[in-house]
Design an enzyme around this catalytic site. Structure first.
Site, PDB file in Angstrom:
ATOM      1  N   CYS A 137       4.216  -4.894   4.114  1.00 37.32           N
ATOM      2  CA  CYS A 137       3.901  -3.705   4.913  1.00 37.32           C
ATOM      3  C   CYS A 137       3.792  -2.466   4.024  1.00 37.32           C
ATOM      4  CB  CYS A 137       4.957  -3.508   5.997  1.00 37.32           C
ATOM      5  SG  CYS A 137       4.673  -2.034   7.003  1.00 37.32           S
ATOM      6  N   CYS A 140       5.237   0.720   5.524  1.00 37.54           N
ATOM      7  CA  CYS A 140       6.706   0.798   5.459  1.00 37.54           C
ATOM      8  C   CYS A 140       7.187   1.057   4.030  1.00 37.54           C
ATOM      9  CB  CYS A 140       7.346  -0.515   5.920  1.00 37.54           C
ATOM     10  SG  CYS A 140       6.583  -1.265   7.352  1.00 37.54           S
ATOM     11  N   ASP A 141       6.642   0.344   3.068  1.00 42.46           N
ATOM     12  CA  ASP A 141       7.240   0.315   1.730  1.00 42.46           C
ATOM     13  C   ASP A 141       6.412   0.990   0.632  1.00 42.46           C
ATOM     14  OD1 ASP A 141       9.345  -1.127   2.821  1.00 42.46           O
ATOM     15  OD2 ASP A 141       8.349  -3.048   2.495  1.00 42.46           O
TER      16      ASP A 141
END
Ligand code: NAP
Length: 325
Positions: A137, A140-141
């Site tokens: 992701c 997200c990261d």
């Protein structure tokens, strides 16, 4: 001995969508029952730092966030059950769910929030460096790889979107695709080709993610990627710090394939601007119906919508029953 119980609302699954639905439903006095499933807490329980869930000034841990969501749902009155739904019957009312334990729950309404799972390459090195440079992701990261070098694996819309997103943050992005043409929409492809920070390794498959294991050096994490050209056999070693696997997701919908409308990739179909599925009183929220955003906060938003819709539906049903009586 197996047990049967009835509820106004059954919630199947326990990611951010399910817990948010539970909080809203419990606070509407629906006394929901939530069956948590095989991996209570869902995808966030295999994540480490979460920095994009609103309300927390400092990074939090994914598993902790999910524990808090569960506690919140229980504190306002949700009955949570550690079990797995193995069969559903939506043909007649009340709807019926059979659990792995043999217990049965009948329900006036159902919210499905069973989520989706990212597909992985299946390499031992991928598992070794999971959350230590390997992610599924970018939204997200990606931030953790600011000004670093990363690779994105895949050739679909997700891979191209992730590569473009990462190009805004990272020093360099290498897209690794196993064929010589992308599956992504043409307009997305053009943006990718036009981006000077993105290189493409065509016809390449990942052989190994290279790195330093915990306990083996000062800075454990990913240091590179070894890929092989599947036409020429040529091996390429790319130095980098992050690898984003974007080869698709599998929504957890096998339970509903004979009951509910789904698209050709297995995502549940809901009415526009709604979480209503093809059966009245059955709602779907989160990644089980969303292949575009896939975020904890969007899943939570959909869980809220589903609970409000279920509540409204129950009120209508009650009014109709009163009239008929
Ligand atoms: P996808 O379209 O299924 O693409 C997966 C990609 O990964 C393909 O390029 C595939 O290669 C590659 N792949 C699969 N298994 C692999 C393996 N073992 N090793 C190497 N490569 C592998 O998945 P997606 O991109 O996640 O998209 C899923 C759905 O969501 C699609 O319908 C997509 O349009 C939609 N989506 C929409 C948006 C948006 O509208 N903004 C954003 C993201 C996704 P091949 O091409 O060779 O098969």
């Amino acid at each position: 001995m197996s047990d049967t119980q009835h509820t106004k609302l059954l919630i199947i699954g326990s990611g951010p969508a399910g817990y948010t639905a539970a909080v809203y439903a419990a606070r509407s006095n629906l006394h929901p029952i939530q069956v948590l499933g095989l991996q209570p807490g869902g995808q966030l329980t295999i994540t480490t730092e979460v920095e994009n869930y609103p309300g927390f000034a400092d990074p939090i841990q994914g598993p902790w966030l999910m524990e808090q969501m569960q506690a919140q749902a229980e504190n306002v009155g949700t009955k949570t059950i550690y079990d797995l739904v193995t069969d559903v019957d939506f043909d007649s009312r009340p709807y019926k769910a059979t659990l792995d334990s043999g217990d049965v729950i009948t329900a006036d309404t159902v919210i499905i929030s069973t989520g989706a799972k990212a597909r992985w390459l299946g390499l031992p090195s991928e598992e070794k460096f999971m959350n230590m440079g390997v992610s599924a992701c970018a939204t997200c990261d990606g931030f953790f790889f600011k000004n670093q070098r990363v690779a994105v694996i895949g050739g679909g819309n997700s891979a191209v979107e992730e590569a473009l997103f990462l190009a805004n943050l990272c020093e360099k992005v290498t897209l690794v695709h196993r064929r010589d043409e992308l599956r992504a929409e043409k307009i997305m492809q053009q943006r990718l080709f036009d981006n000077p920070k993105i290189d493409i390794l065509w016809d390449n498959e990942v052989e190994e993610i290279l790195g330093v294991e915990v306990g083996q050096g000062d800075k454990p994490g990913v240091t590179g990627l070894r890929t092989k050209n599947n036409k020429t056999g040529e091996m390429t070693q790319t130095p980098l710090e992050g690898v984003f696997v974007a080869i698709g997701h599998d929504p957890a919908t096998s339970l509903f394939k004979d009951n509910l409308d789904m698209d050709d990739e297995g995502y549940l179909i809901t009415a526009p601007d709604s979480t209503a599925t093809s059966i009245a009183g059955v709602y779907a929220a989160g990644d089980v119906k969303d292949k575009i955003y896939r975020q904890a906060v969007t899943a939570a938003g959909m869980g809220c919508m589903a609970a409000l819709e279920a509540d409204k539906y129950l009120a209508t049903l009650e009014a109709e029953n009163k009239k008929a009586a």
